[in-house]
Design an enzyme around this catalytic site. Structure first.
Site: not given
Ligand code: NAI
Length: 464
Positions: A34, A40, A42-43, A183, A185-186, A310, A442
């Site tokens: 590493e 650990g 990125t997570c 919009a 998850v992040i 990933d 309940h």
């Molecule tokens: P994401 O794939 O969830 O969302 C990216 C968004 O950006 C999409 O809605 C897409 O349509 C939009 N987008 C793309 N190009 C664009 C543009 N030019 N202008 C405006 N919008 C645009 O990716 P995100 O949020 O970056 O997350 C990355 C990864 O991390 C995901 O695979 C996610 O599963 C993982 N992650 C998981 C979490 C969890 O499980 N709670 C928390 C944070 C991340």
């Protein structure tokens, strides 16, 4: 120095450290390479864990500001934000979990090698570390190098005001106006954190909806809740660039005026991280999306080289990576190992939380699978009322003929925990009737899941 192992793992994130621990548990001699001083990945360092710490703290801040009076708790003064302390708490959580992995490595005699690992032909991993270059020889190599934020053409990251989730987990002050690009998850998790702490937050999204991949009923409802919390969404907006403008930034997008803001968070997805990995030395070619192609047992095209997490196809989720890591190692050592990709839960830790497992209704429609559905709101649930969090619902999807559960979708309090019951039921091949006939304590939030299962057959007990 040359050393010889049964397995050398490149990457110490959820995939890499889980594989290390499982292989050592099965009696293999293991090294984990590493490049970061903390284990650990990125997570733990700049992802799931610090974001959950900030989500929790910011939620408490909101509650102290507005949520306690209804409980009859009156604070003598308005709560004030001590951001350095909030960040310090987050950092301490990360540090303690990273130390925990370090300790587990020691206990299981996993050799932790600090430095950048690269393949150096079959059976050899070269590590460039602080003390020079080392070569490890090994029977097997597991690549678990994870992912990095995807760039966006025109958006030049300065890793300060224009940055990714890594910067947004450590802003030194609450931005006056934060523009979030994406919009997903992040964007929604970190957008929520800074909104709760007082920032004006504008989310620009390319698609006409938020949260692609999440069941569209759930995503529509989520949008209503998030707007109520003060997030501003501009959908169908294609961002074309960002520029620094003094102490602020400007975001340009097709067909709209440039948007001025204090900080920009770029979160338009992540891409596999394979830079400097020496894949060419063993003849591995990436697929068109930059992922390492693998077979049914995580084997790459190079003999003795495997890949999980990933860096291969599939959802970029820590728990998916961990499942793959265990299955890969178990298959190598015992000949048996399997991941059920249909049963990987997906969670968004916003308020309310969103969680799902199995197929979305959109996917069932597209695939022409006949299904029945039942849903139930949290509004009628006693525990949800006691919590003071009644927004949301549970939706259960079951096969029209067999009644087998096909998907469960939750938006509501503790959805992240509730989804485990659905995943377990589905792992045992349960029907909606099985879920409906299981006694649930309940008052609990899980009764909403039971009621949604009853609703599949048109006999919910908490709805007219
Ligand atoms: P994401 O794939 O969830 O969302 C990216 C968004 O950006 C999409 O809605 C897409 O349509 C939009 N987008 C793309 N190009 C664009 C543009 N030019 N202008 C405006 N919008 C645009 O990716 P995100 O949020 O970056 O997350 C990355 C990864 O991390 C995901 O695979 C996610 O599963 C993982 N992650 C998981 C979490 C969890 O499980 N709670 C928390 C944070 C991340």
């Amino acid at each position: 120095m040359t050393d010889s192992y049964d397995l050398v793992i490149i990457g110490g994130g959820p995939a890499g450290y889980t594989a290390s621990l499982r292989a050592a548990q099965l009696g293999w001699r293991v090294a984990c390479v590493e490049k970061e001083p903390k284990l650990g990945g990125t997570c733990l360092r700049v992802g799931c864990i610090p974001s959950k710490a900030l989500l929790e703290s910011s939620e408490r801040f909101v509650e102290a500001g507005h949520g306690l009076a209804a409980h009859g708790i009156v604070l003598p003064v308005a709560p004030a934000l001590d951001l350095p302390r909030m960040m310090g708490r987050k950092d301490a959580i990360v540090q303690s979990l990273a130390s925990g992995i370090e300790l587990m490595f020691k206990k299981r005699q996993v050799v932790r090698v600090l430095g950048h690992g690269r393949l150096d032909g079959l059976g050899r991993v070269q590590v460039d570390g602080p003390d020079g270059t080392t070569t490890l020889t090994t029977k097997h190599v597991l690549i678990a190098t994870g992912s990095e934020p995807s760039p966006l053409p025109g958006v030049a990251l300065d890793l300060d005001r224009i940055g990714t989730s890594t910067e947004a987990l450590a802003y030194p002050e609450v931005p006056g106006h934060l523009v979030v690009i994406g919009a997903g998850v992040i964007g929604l998790e970190l957008g929520s954190v800074w909104r709760r702490l007082g920032a004006r937050v504008t989310v620009l999204e390319y698609l006409p909806r938020i949260l692609p991949g999440i069941d569209s009923d759930v995503a529509r409802r989520a949008e209503v809740f998030f707007k109520r919390q003060g997030l501003t969404f501009e959908l169908g907006v294609k961002v074309t660039g960002t520029t620094r403008d003094g102490d602020g930034c400007r975001v340009t997008a097709e067909g709209r005026e440039p948007l001025a803001c204090d900080r920009v968070l770029l979160c338009v997805g992540r891409r596999p991280f394979t830079a400097g990995l020496g894949l060419d030395t063993v003849g591995i070619a990436l697929d068109p999306r930059g992922r390492i192609p693998i077979g049914a047992h995580f084997e790459t095209s190079a003999p003795g080289v495997f890949a999980v997490g990933d860096v291969v196809a599939g959802a970029m989720l820590a728990h998916k990576a961990e499942e793959e890591a265990v299955a890969c190692v178990e298959h190598l050592v015992t000949g048996v190992g399997h991941v059920d990709y249909n049963l990987i839960p997906n969670v968004v830790y916003t308020s309310p939380e969103i969680a799902s497992v199995g197929k979305t209704e959109d996917e069932l429609k597209d695939a022409g699978v006949p299904y029945r559905k039942g849903s139930s709101p949290f509004a009628a649930n006693g525990r949800a009322k006691a919590f003071g969090h009644t927004d949301g619902f549970v939706k259960v999807l079951a096969h029209q003929e067999t009644d087998r559960l096909l998907g469960v979708h939750v938006i509501g309090p503790w959805a992240s925990e509730l989804i485990a019951e659905a995943a377990t039921a589905m792992a045992f091949g349960a029907s909606s009737e099985d879920l409906a006939r299981t006694c649930h304590a309940h008052p609990t939030l899980a009764e909403v899941l039971k009621d949604a299962a009853l609703a599949v057959d048109g006999r919910p007990l908490s709805q007219a």
